[in-house]
Enzyme design. Structure first.
Site, PDB file in Angstrom:
ATOM      1  N   CYS A  56     -88.603  48.076  -6.439  1.00 21.16           N
ATOM      2  CA  CYS A  56     -89.864  47.774  -7.109  1.00 21.16           C
ATOM      3  C   CYS A  56     -89.849  46.455  -7.873  1.00 21.16           C
ATOM      4  CB  CYS A  56     -90.241  48.920  -8.039  1.00 21.16           C
ATOM      5  SG  CYS A  56     -90.376  50.517  -7.181  1.00 21.16           S
ATOM      6  N   HIS A  77     -94.894  46.359 -12.786  1.00 23.05           N
ATOM      7  CA  HIS A  77     -94.843  47.229 -11.613  1.00 23.05           C
ATOM      8  C   HIS A  77     -95.675  48.475 -11.890  1.00 23.05           C
ATOM      9  CE1 HIS A  77     -93.571  50.024  -8.631  1.00 23.05           C
ATOM     10  NE2 HIS A  77     -92.727  50.662  -9.420  1.00 23.05           N
ATOM     11  N   ASN A  97     -98.096  54.171  -6.389  1.00 26.63           N
ATOM     12  CA  ASN A  97     -96.899  53.339  -6.491  1.00 26.63           C
ATOM     13  C   ASN A  97     -96.544  52.842  -5.098  1.00 26.63           C
ATOM     14  OD1 ASN A  97     -94.286  52.294  -6.657  1.00 26.63           O
ATOM     15  ND2 ASN A  97     -93.553  53.859  -8.065  1.00 26.63           N
TER      16      ASN A  97
END
Length: 340
Positions: A123, A261, A291
Site C-alpha cells: 500500500c 493510503h 482499499n
C-alpha cells in the site's frame, strides 16, 4: 540542475503533466456483503467508512486496469506516450510473476525504447514509485516516466473472512512525470521507513510458508491482523509526516490536502488527530472504491481533480503505508492544470 529552495532533503526536476484513472464496472456494495458473510452496512460504515468497492471481471487483470488508466490519462490531457522512457507499475497483484505488468503496458501503447519495472511495496507502492521516478528524472536516466498504481485485491480476498473481505476493491491510477531542468520540480520532500519485524501482521503467502518464526496460513489469500496494523500506522505515520515537513520550510498548517493510503477511515481519523491535520483536508477514495492498495492515492487524487477540489499550486502530502511493514511519503506542489 535546479534545487528546491524550501527543501533540504529532496532534489527534483520532475514536473507532473497528466493524470488518469480507471475502476471496473462491477460494484460490490455493503448490502451485497451482507448476503455473503455475517456483517451489515452499519457495522462496515462505522468500522471502515467504506460504502462500496469495484470488482474486476474473472478475465480482467491488473495489466488491463493499468492500460485503461493510462488511456484515460492520454485522452484527457492529449499527451504523447511514445517517448516515455520508463514505466513503473506499483502493484502486489501482478497478472503473473513475469512478464511484468509494466511490460504489458509498454506493449499495449507501442512504446519502443522504454525501461519497465514493477515495484512491490504494497500500500506504500505508489508513493515509493513516485520517489523512484523522481530519482530517474533528476539523475538524467529518464526524461519521461509513467507511474501507475494498480491492484486487483478482490482476486486475493478471502470472502469467508468477515474482517478483511469488507475492505478490498480493485482500481488503477496513473501519473505522467517529465523532467524540466528550467525550474524546480513539483516534488519537494520525501520519507521512507520499513519495520520488517511486523511483516507477519499482513501478508499473502508465496513460495515460503513462514516469516521468520511465524508460520503463515490461508495460501494465496491476504491475511491481516487489523488491530496490530492499526496500532502501527497511527503510532508511526504522524512521525513520518513530521519528518517530511522538517525537510522543508512548511508546517502542517500549510498543507492544502493530505492524501493518505485509503485503508480505513478510522485509521485516517486517528492519524489526522495525532498529526494535527484536519480530517476535512484529506482526500480519500475508500468510500466509493474500498482499499485498492497501490491505487488508493492516485484514485483519491483524480477524484479531487475531477470535482475541482484539487487545483494547481496547492501543497499536497501523500503518504502510503502497509504490508512490509512499509511507509513512503511525498510532499508535492501540485503542478497540474485542469485538463482541457
Amino acid at each position: 540542475m535546479p534545487t528546491n529552495s524550501s527543501n533540504s532533503g529532496l532534489r527534483s526536476n520532475a514536473v507532473l503533466t497528466a493524470i488518469g484513472s480507471y475502476v471496473p464496472d462491477s460494484v460490490l456494495t455493503n448490502a451485497d456483503l451482507e448476503r455473503m458473510v455475517d456483517t451489515n452496512d452499519e457495522w462496515i460504515i462505522r468500522r471502515t467508512g467504506i460504502a462500496e468497492r469495484r470488482v474486476t471481471a474473472p478475465e480482467q487483470y491488473c495489466s488491463d486496469l493499468c492500460i485503461e488508466a493510462t488511456a484515460d490519462l492520454q485522452r484527457r490531457y492529449n499527451v504523447k506516450l511514445d517517448d516515455v522512457d520508463y514505466i513503473i507499475v506499483a502493484t502486489t497483484t501482478a497478472d503473473m510473476p513475469f512478464p511484468s505488468v509494466s511490460a504489458r503496458l509498454q506493449e499495449a501503447f507501442g512504446i519502443e525504447a522504454c525501461g519497465a519495472i514493477d515495484l512491490q511495496a504494497a500500500c506504500a507502492g505508489f508513493t515509493a514509485a513516485l520517489q523512484t521516478a523522481n530519482g530517474l528524472l533528476y539523475s538524467g536516466a529518464a526524461r519521461k516516466v509513467l507511474v501507475v498504481g494498480a491492484d486487483t485485491m478482490t482476486k486475493i480476498t478471502d470472502y469467508t473472512d468477515r474482517t478483511t473481505c469488507i475492505l478490498f476493491g480493485d482500481g488503477a491510477g496513473a501519473l505522467l512525470l517529465e523532467a524540466d531542468d528550467s525550474r524546480d520540480g513539483d516534488l519537494l520532500a520525501s520519507h521512507s521507513v520499513t519495520t520488517g519485524s511486523g511483516g507477519h501482521q499482513v501478508y499473502m503467502t508465496g513460495l515460503s510458508q513462514s516469516i521468520g518464526e511465524h508460520q503463515l496460513s490461508n495460501p494465496g489469500k491476504i491475511v491481516q491482523n487489523g488491530r496490530e496494523v492499526y496500532k502501527w500506522a497511527v503510532s508511526t505515520v504522524p512521525d513520518g509526516i513530521e519528518r517530511i515537513l522538517s525537510k522543508t520550510d512548511y508546517t502542517v498548517a500549510d498543507i492544502d490536502w493530505f492524501v493518505p493510503h485509503s485503508a480505513n477511515m478510522r485509521i485516517i481519523e486517528s492519524i489526522c488527530e495525532r498529526s494535527g491535520i484536519p480530517v476535512d483536508r484529506t482526500l480519500v477514495s475508500l468510500v466509493q472504491y474500498g482499499n485498492t492498495s497501490s491505487a488508493t492515492i492516485p484514485l483519491a487524487l483524480d477524484l479531487a481533480v475531477k470535482d475541482g477540489r484539487l487545483s494547481q499550486g496547492q501543497l499536497v502530502l501523500m503518504y502510503g503505508f502497509g504490508a512490509g511493514l512499509t511507509q513512503a511519503g511525498v510532499l508535492m506542489r501540485w503542478g497540474l492544470p485542469s485538463a482541457e
